[in-house]
Write a protein that holds these residues in place. Structure first.
Motif, PDB file in Angstrom:
ATOM      1  N   GLU A  43      -8.500  -6.988  12.284  1.00  0.00           N
ATOM      2  CA  GLU A  43      -7.663  -6.474  11.199  1.00  0.00           C
ATOM      3  C   GLU A  43      -7.240  -7.603  10.273  1.00  0.00           C
ATOM      4  OE1 GLU A  43      -3.421  -4.098  10.536  1.00  0.00           O
ATOM      5  OE2 GLU A  43      -4.287  -4.285  12.552  1.00  0.00           O
ATOM      6  N   PHE A  44      -6.951  -8.749  10.850  1.00  0.00           N
ATOM      7  CA  PHE A  44      -6.562  -9.905  10.035  1.00  0.00           C
ATOM      8  C   PHE A  44      -7.707 -10.308   9.109  1.00  0.00           C
ATOM      9  CE2 PHE A  44      -6.977 -14.514   9.549  1.00  0.00           C
ATOM     10  CZ  PHE A  44      -5.845 -14.779   8.793  1.00  0.00           C
ATOM     11  N   VAL A  45      -8.913 -10.437   9.685  1.00  0.00           N
ATOM     12  CA  VAL A  45     -10.064 -10.876   8.891  1.00  0.00           C
ATOM     13  C   VAL A  45     -10.355  -9.883   7.764  1.00  0.00           C
ATOM     14  CG1 VAL A  45     -12.556 -11.268   8.959  1.00  0.00           C
ATOM     15  CG2 VAL A  45     -11.087 -12.212  10.756  1.00  0.00           C
ATOM     16  N   LYS A  46     -10.150  -8.586   8.044  1.00  0.00           N
ATOM     17  CA  LYS A  46     -10.417  -7.543   7.046  1.00  0.00           C
ATOM     18  C   LYS A  46      -9.589  -7.784   5.778  1.00  0.00           C
ATOM     19  CE  LYS A  46     -10.323  -3.498   8.773  1.00  0.00           C
ATOM     20  NZ  LYS A  46      -9.765  -2.220   9.324  1.00  0.00           N
ATOM     21  N   ASN A  47      -8.359  -8.267   5.956  1.00  0.00           N
ATOM     22  CA  ASN A  47      -7.463  -8.480   4.810  1.00  0.00           C
ATOM     23  C   ASN A  47      -7.443  -9.916   4.309  1.00  0.00           C
ATOM     24  OD1 ASN A  47      -6.479  -5.764   4.887  1.00  0.00           O
ATOM     25  ND2 ASN A  47      -5.279  -6.340   6.692  1.00  0.00           N
ATOM     26  N   TYR A  48      -8.184 -10.783   5.002  1.00  0.00           N
ATOM     27  CA  TYR A  48      -8.079 -12.218   4.711  1.00  0.00           C
ATOM     28  C   TYR A  48      -8.556 -12.555   3.303  1.00  0.00           C
ATOM     29  CZ  TYR A  48      -9.061 -17.206   4.773  1.00  0.00           C
ATOM     30  OH  TYR A  48      -9.117 -18.535   4.443  1.00  0.00           O
ATOM     31  N   ASN A  49      -9.748 -12.079   2.928  1.00  0.00           N
ATOM     32  CA  ASN A  49     -10.332 -12.484   1.641  1.00  0.00           C
ATOM     33  C   ASN A  49      -9.455 -12.088   0.461  1.00  0.00           C
ATOM     34  OD1 ASN A  49     -12.550 -13.710   2.805  1.00  0.00           O
ATOM     35  ND2 ASN A  49     -13.780 -11.835   2.786  1.00  0.00           N
ATOM     36  N   ALA A  50      -8.935 -10.853   0.497  1.00  0.00           N
ATOM     37  CA  ALA A  50      -8.082 -10.404  -0.603  1.00  0.00           C
ATOM     38  C   ALA A  50      -6.792 -11.220  -0.650  1.00  0.00           C
ATOM     39  CB  ALA A  50      -7.763  -8.920  -0.447  1.00  0.00           C
ATOM     40  N   GLY A  51      -6.230 -11.496   0.524  1.00  0.00           N
ATOM     41  CA  GLY A  51      -4.996 -12.280   0.572  1.00  0.00           C
ATOM     42  C   GLY A  51      -5.203 -13.698   0.097  1.00  0.00           C
ATOM     43  N   PHE A  52      -6.317 -14.292   0.521  1.00  0.00           N
ATOM     44  CA  PHE A  52      -6.585 -15.672   0.113  1.00  0.00           C
ATOM     45  C   PHE A  52      -6.860 -15.750  -1.380  1.00  0.00           C
ATOM     46  CE2 PHE A  52      -9.462 -19.411  -0.275  1.00  0.00           C
ATOM     47  CZ  PHE A  52      -8.525 -20.379   0.066  1.00  0.00           C
ATOM     48  N   ALA A  53      -7.523 -14.733  -1.925  1.00  0.00           N
ATOM     49  CA  ALA A  53      -7.792 -14.718  -3.372  1.00  0.00           C
ATOM     50  C   ALA A  53      -6.481 -14.681  -4.166  1.00  0.00           C
ATOM     51  CB  ALA A  53      -8.657 -13.515  -3.725  1.00  0.00           C
ATOM     52  N   ALA A  54      -5.528 -13.884  -3.689  1.00  0.00           N
ATOM     53  CA  ALA A  54      -4.224 -13.822  -4.367  1.00  0.00           C
ATOM     54  C   ALA A  54      -3.490 -15.156  -4.234  1.00  0.00           C
ATOM     55  CB  ALA A  54      -3.381 -12.696  -3.759  1.00  0.00           C
TER      56      ALA A  54
END
Length: 365
Positions: A43-54
């Protein structure tokens, strides 16, 4: 937490951390973040890219950091922002001081809940955000410090301590100054660390918050820290502190703050002592002379309470003149000491000051 990570295929973890620098800290932050949020790695990895982009869009927060460290900073930011409010509050205090913070700072930050703050400290230690350092100096002294990278994230991500708690900065400085002074005679190291915290608080109030009326208190902290450093056998560091005190007091005295003349003279005298200890006799004599001149001026204004300090200045300069082979100049200082002694004998209001002057004469006769 271990069970959660055990469920993750090793290749997934390896692929994720292949893009991350400073891996030990990244792993710590990842483990604690998923633990606090009660989520799985997938679940963490699923949201990681969007969070890191922000996170990257706010790049100015860490504009001086190399790109390779930015994923680790992001993980740290997630972990820190997931802490409860008390933990964030205390983290902001520790990050403000930019070095190891004495335990007393934690106790005085919120004295009415100091027990709770100690519990929060242990939580932060359990979360690998703060390190406890114990030093034995007759008894154990504890210090707390976040890693430099953690301090950077806290300063960038959380409300700054000095902005959120403006109303307590001065009272905290007063409390720490008092504690430093009480440690001064028997524990130079602890006194120095406390004075360093006082300086940090007062420098912010004077230089950034416009509280110029506290400049005298800041100079006094510099002077006392210098004395402690000199007592610890660090004359060069002491001189740097005396110079900062002189820089504050000199213009104030020149602009009519005569009540600060004795403080400025003490800074000159103590700098002279440190220079003399370094074998720099000529420079020491100059600073003794600056102190003596100020005390002579206070005497002309009728401020006889500084007579013992004037005698100390004359005695120290006399001794340095003798070591430098300046016999005539040393004799002049001895003559002035006798004049001051005679002055105390002629005035019953100050005859009690004569003993300290006689002591100086006896010492150097």
């Amino acid at each position: 937490t271990k069970a959660k990570l055990d469920q993750v295929a090793p290749d997934k973890l390896l692929r994720f951390f292949a893009e991350v620098s400073y891996i030990p800290q990244a792993i710590r932050s990842l483990i604690k973040f998923v633990e606090i949020k009660r989520i799985g790695f997938d679940e963490f990895v699923k949201n990681y890219n969007a969070g890191f982009a922000a996170f990257e869009q706010a790049k100015e927060r860490f504009k001086d950091v190399n790109d390779e460290f930015r994923p680790t900073l992001y993980l740290l930011t997630l972990q820190i922002e997931a802490q409860d409010e008390r933990s964030k509050d205390l983290l902001s205090v520790l990050a403000f001081f930019a070095s190891e913070v004495p335990e007393l700072v934690v106790e005085k930050f919120k004295p009415q809940v100091s027990v709770i703050e100690k519990e929060v400290i242990h939580t932060l230690m359990d979360n690998w955000l703060v390190e406890e350092i114990t030093v034995f100096r007759g008894k154990d002294f504890k210090y707390y410090s976040p890693h430099a990278m953690i301090r950077q994230v806290v300063r960038a991500s959380l409300p700054k301590f000095e902005d959120k708690h403006t109303q307590i900065l001065e009272s905290l400085a007063v409390e720490l100054f008092s504690a430093a002074y009480s440690n001064h005679e028997y524990n130079y190291e602890e006194a120095i660390n406390l004075y360093r915290c006082v300086e940090k608080l007062l420098e912010h109030l004077v230089n950034l918050a416009g509280r110029y009326e506290l400049a005298n208190d800041l100079a006094r902290a510099y002077l006392n820290k210098g004395n402690a450093l000199d007592g610890l056998g660090k004359p060069n560091e002491a001189i740097a502190e005396y110079d900062k005190a002189i820089e504050i007091w000199k213009p104030l005295v020149a602009n009519g703050r005569h009540e600060l003349a004795n403080d400025l003279a003490m800074a000159y005298l103590n700098k002279g002592n440190s220079l003399d200890g370094l074998g720099k006799s000529s420079a020491a004599i100059d600073f003794y002379g600056a102190a003596i001149q100020l005390w002579e001026e206070t005497l002309q204004r009728g401020e006889v309470q500084n007579l013992p300090n004037l005698a100390v200045g004359l005695g120290n300069r006399l001794n340095t003149h003798r070591k430098a082979g300046n016999a005539d100049l040393a004799a002049n200082d001895m003559q002035r000491l006798h004049q001051l002694l005679e002055l105390t004998r002629q005035d019953t209001r100050i005859d009690h000051l004569g003993k300290s002057i006689q002591d100086k004469i006896d010492m150097w006769s």
